[in-house]
Design a protein around this motif. Structure first.
Motif, PDB file in Angstrom:
ATOM      1  N   SER A  27       0.857  -1.190   0.000  1.00  0.00           N
ATOM      2  CA  SER A  27       0.000   0.000   0.000  1.00  0.00           C
ATOM      3  C   SER A  27       0.888   1.234   0.000  1.00  0.00           C
ATOM      4  CB  SER A  27      -0.917   0.016   1.217  1.00  0.00           C
ATOM      5  OG  SER A  27      -0.167   0.100   2.404  1.00  0.00           O
ATOM      6  N   GLY A  28       0.403   2.274  -0.640  1.00  0.00           N
ATOM      7  CA  GLY A  28       1.174   3.510  -0.684  1.00  0.00           C
ATOM      8  C   GLY A  28       1.346   3.995  -2.108  1.00  0.00           C
ATOM      9  N   ALA A 247       8.667   3.059  10.318  1.00  0.00           N
ATOM     10  CA  ALA A 247       8.299   2.198   9.197  1.00  0.00           C
ATOM     11  C   ALA A 247       8.975   0.848   9.333  1.00  0.00           C
ATOM     12  CB  ALA A 247       8.694   2.848   7.871  1.00  0.00           C
ATOM     13  N   TYR A 253       7.075  -0.742   0.236  1.00  0.00           N
ATOM     14  CA  TYR A 253       5.972   0.180   0.014  1.00  0.00           C
ATOM     15  C   TYR A 253       5.732   1.048   1.239  1.00  0.00           C
ATOM     16  CZ  TYR A 253       4.855  -2.223  -4.349  1.00  0.00           C
ATOM     17  OH  TYR A 253       4.912  -2.727  -5.618  1.00  0.00           O
ATOM     18  N   GLU A 254       5.709   0.434   2.419  1.00  0.00           N
ATOM     19  CA  GLU A 254       5.518   1.215   3.642  1.00  0.00           C
ATOM     20  C   GLU A 254       6.700   2.147   3.874  1.00  0.00           C
ATOM     21  OE1 GLU A 254       5.600   0.470   8.407  1.00  0.00           O
ATOM     22  OE2 GLU A 254       4.342  -0.893   7.230  1.00  0.00           O
ATOM     23  N   SER A 256       8.713   3.430   1.701  1.00  0.00           N
ATOM     24  CA  SER A 256       8.654   4.531   0.738  1.00  0.00           C
ATOM     25  C   SER A 256       7.629   5.572   1.172  1.00  0.00           C
ATOM     26  CB  SER A 256       8.308   3.984  -0.648  1.00  0.00           C
ATOM     27  OG  SER A 256       8.152   5.035  -1.563  1.00  0.00           O
ATOM     28  N   ARG A 257       6.446   5.110   1.579  1.00  0.00           N
ATOM     29  CA  ARG A 257       5.393   6.050   1.982  1.00  0.00           C
ATOM     30  C   ARG A 257       5.800   6.876   3.195  1.00  0.00           C
ATOM     31  NH1 ARG A 257       1.969   5.606   5.961  1.00  0.00           N
ATOM     32  NH2 ARG A 257       2.278   3.342   6.182  1.00  0.00           N
ATOM     33  N   GLU A 261       6.684  10.929   3.640  1.00  0.00           N
ATOM     34  CA  GLU A 261       6.000  11.791   4.612  1.00  0.00           C
ATOM     35  C   GLU A 261       7.024  12.525   5.488  1.00  0.00           C
ATOM     36  OE1 GLU A 261       3.496   9.169   6.783  1.00  0.00           O
ATOM     37  OE2 GLU A 261       2.073   8.854   5.133  1.00  0.00           O
TER      38      GLU A 261
END
Length: 729
Positions: A27-28, A247, A253-254, A256-257, A261
């Motif tokens: 997700s992301g 993270a 993916y997490e 990276s998100r 942020e």
């Protein structure tokens, strides 16, 4: 067993069998092609780790400390810009590889293989060490000293805001840049790291821009000592002035998100943040380290089962970005390519001679805009009534103050920093009025932490400033000396001259203060400074010399990118008289702003040929008194002022002693490790006349009436000189 081979075999088998570790769905905002690129970076980092170990076994590689388990840091690089300066943890190969993918024309596999092989063609260190770093990628190479890079990351982040007010000629960071600094969970406990966190928070608490992203790569262990579970989060989640992000580094993916942020927060708010990335450590700490010697086999295998590359294969599959068979092809093809590249790199030439090794100790000169010095109008506005006072002799402290004023008028990139240097004007008043003349952005009152003061200077120098940090007392330097030895002095060496951090460190020191503070404010040990390769150590004794040597020190920093330590004798700051009260014999008129004393230029006072008294600092003052007493004995002596204690001014000293019949080295530092040790060795190699030394005792300095009991005196110089005259007849 070879854990690297076990991890490799497990990856091949488990991907082929679609036996992938469980986890959350991807997700992301990370898009498929970007995710595949990050996976490629992780595969290359892993393949290079394995090959570096094989090269070491074969004798073609010489240092291994791997990044396996930290491949998720590629996603952090993806969240930053290649113009954001990055001070990297030594396990950040994946970060550097991913950043190289952001900059056209990079050959990162070849470059890193050359580093493993210690080839002279290594574009970072020129074969001096296996380091992460790249000038093109804005990654200064780091030493492996634990946490020592954090204070300068704080300084570099501070410099971005300072450069907005007055951009230095050699600035490299854009106005909207941030600084990135990564480290391990064990390093986070180091006092140096704690000081850096505190300084960043202290600065941000005052709403001063501090665009700094700390990243803790938490693999749960420091070499063999486990980090208590939850410790990093518990100690960093709620720190004032520093926002916490967290993270799972096994999830591209997490990671990276969250990294995006965190970077966006720092870039937008210009405040520091703490990015906590949970990782695993595969293989062991480094080299031949065997993790099963301090961890159970079950613990080691559990970490290996959580291989981040296996998690990435699952995530890419579930996101529809890459099938496992294609991921396996990328991995095996990458391993084969690294084999070919590294085998070729192992054949490239290496350093062979001392001259080759030391060639980068001193950085190359850098072009600077010409300067004609401060204008008459600017000087009148800055100095005011002090201009008239320049017509009469003044003590050293005031002449240093005036020299700093002229230098800051001429060079807007000069910034002073230190405890009490601003509003108070320094502990001895040497920087009085400078805060009013140049403002708080150029005369910076720091918190009480010498490591942070020097780190601020090093970081600002990375971005084109000429910092002039002040350490209040020589005795206070020693808890921060690694910032000079391990960071400032090594940067040109390990970057093959591509990076430098020029500065002039002012330190009040030496002895002879009457009844004040004992050892803690009187310290006569300079061995630690003379022992740092590439650092210039200057020590003036008179006010005019101090002004002219300070100008040369700034020139060395500005034009030749040198690190200069400017040691100021505290006892001589207010000195007015030499032989008798009221004679004014130790005061000077302020030399014109264009006059300076060059590096290696010694001072000669008198033309006597019977004896030369060679000294520096307070020793020169005492030698003049001894010179007058010896004259009553019919001894014609000259006083030779070394001025420059490192490198020792051999050529200048030889010229100053030409025709002299005897030489006495007068050294206020200690007999063991003091300057006279080097002078006696020099004398044995170059003098054909009798010579001797008078030094301080191997002792700390007392307070009260015994303040000078352990150090040379004018009477002591006369006594040793008389003995030398008798022995030399």
């Amino acid at each position: 067993m070879d854990r690297a081979q076990i991890v490799h075999d497990n990856f091949l088998r488990r991907v082929a069998e679609d036996d992938l570790p469980p986890g959350r769905a991807p997700s992301g905002p990370l898009q498929g092609p970007e995710a595949v690129r990050l996976f490629r970076a992780g595969c290359l980092s892993r393949a290079l780790d394995r090959k570096s170990r094989a090269m070491q076994k074969a004798g073609t590689g010489f240092y291994t400390i791997g990044s396996s388990g930290h491949e998720g840091l590629a996603a952090v690089a993806h969240a930053l810009r290649p113009t954001d300066m990055a001070f990297l943890h030594y396990r950040d190969a994946a970060f550097q590889i991913a950043r190289a993918d952001q900059v056209p024309g990079q050959t990162i596999a070849w470059d890193m293989a050359l580093s493993f092989a210690c080839s002279v063609e290594d574009p970072t260190s020129g074969g001096r060490h296996k380091v992460l770093g790249s000038r093109a990628l804005m990654i200064p190479p780091q030493t492996s000293t634990i946490a020592s890079h954090l204070p300068k990351a704080v300084g570099a982040a501070y410099s971005i805001g300072a450069a907005r007010r007055a951009r230095p000629e050699h600035a490299v960071l854009p106005e909207d840049a941030i600084v990135y600094c990564s480290f391990g969970d064990a390093s986070a406990n180091h006092s140096t790291a704690q000081g850096a966190f505190n300084t960043a928070q202290w600065t941000a608490f005052q709403s001063i821009p501090m665009p700094l992203l700390f990243c803790c790569e938490d693999n749960g262990i420091g070499i063999s000592v486990k980090t208590p579970r939850g410790w990093i989060e518990a100690t960093f989640r709620d720190r004032p002035g520093m926002k916490y992000f967290s993270a799972d580094g096994l999830d591209l993916y997490e990671t990276s998100r969250v990294a995006q942020e965190a970077a966006a927060y720092v870039r937008r708010r210009r405040k520091p943040a703490f990015l906590h990335i949970r990782t695993v450590r595969l293989y062991g700490h480094a080299g031949a380290d065997v993790p099963t010697s301090y961890l159970s086999r079950a613990e080691v295998e559990a970490e290996e089962a959580n291989d981040p590359l296996l998690h990435s294969v699952r995530l890419l599959r579930d996101a529809g970005a890459l099938e496992p068979a294609a991921a396996l092809d990328i991995y095996t093809n990458t391993c084969a390519r690294v084999e070919r590249v590294a085998d070729a790199a192992a054949e490239r030439p290496r350093l062979k001679t001392a001259a080759q090794v030391i060639a980068s100790l001193i950085p190359p000169p850098r072009p600077c805009r010409p300067t004609n010095g401060p204008s008459a109008e600017a000087r009148e506005a800055a100095f005011g009534a002090d201009l008239k006072a320049m017509d009469s002799p003044q003590p050293m402290a005031r002449l240093i103050n005036w020299a700093l004023t002229d230098l800051m008028l001429a060079h807007p990139e000069i910034a002073l920093m230190g405890e009490d240097v601003g509003r108070k004007g320094g502990v001895y008043g040497v920087t009085q009025k400078l805060h009013g003349r140049f403002g708080a952005s150029r005369v910076i009152d720091t918190l009480l932490d010498e490591q942070s003061i020097l780190g601020l200077a090093i970081g600002m120098a990375h971005n084109g400033f000429i910092p002039v940090p002040e350490i209040q007392f020589l005795a206070y330097l020693h808890n921060a000396e690694d910032q000079l030895r391990g960071e400032a002095a090594t940067l040109p060496f390990f970057s093959n001259g591509q990076f430098s951090n020029p500065m002039v460190i002012r330190i009040a020191g030496l002895g002879y203060q009457k009844g004040f503070g004992g050892h803690f404010h009187n310290d006569n040990s300079v061995a630690v400074l003379r022992d740092i390769p590439g650092v210039v150590l200057a020590c003036p004794s008179g006010g005019a010399d101090a002004a002219m040597m300070l100008r040369e020190s700034v020139r060395l920093a500005r034009e030749e990118a040198r690190v200069v330590v400017f040691l100021e004798p505290i006892a001589l700051y207010p000195m007015r008289d030499l032989h008798a009260a009221g004679d004014g014999g130790w005061m000077d008129r302020y030399p014109a702003p264009d006059r300076r004393i060059g590096l290696g230029e010694v001072g000669v006072h008198g033309e006597g040929r019977d004896l030369a008294l060679v000294s520096f600092g307070n020793g020169r003052y005492l030698s003049h008194q001894a010179q007058a007493a010896l004259a009553q004995d019919g001894v014609a002596a000259r006083v030779v002022d070394l001025r420059w204690l490192s490198p020792l001014p051999g050529a200048g000293l030889a010229a100053a002693l030409d025709g002299v019949e005897r030489v006495l080295f007068v050294d206020e530092t200690r007999r063991s490790g003091g300057v006279a040790e080097a002078l006696m060795a020099w004398g044995a190699e170059h003098l054909d006349v009798p010579f001797a030394r008078l030094t301080a005792e191997d002792s700390f300095i007392a307070t009260g009436p015994a303040y000078a009991a352990t150090m040379p005196s004018a009477e002591g110089i006369v006594a040793v000189a008389r003995d030398l005259m008798e022995r030399g007849r």
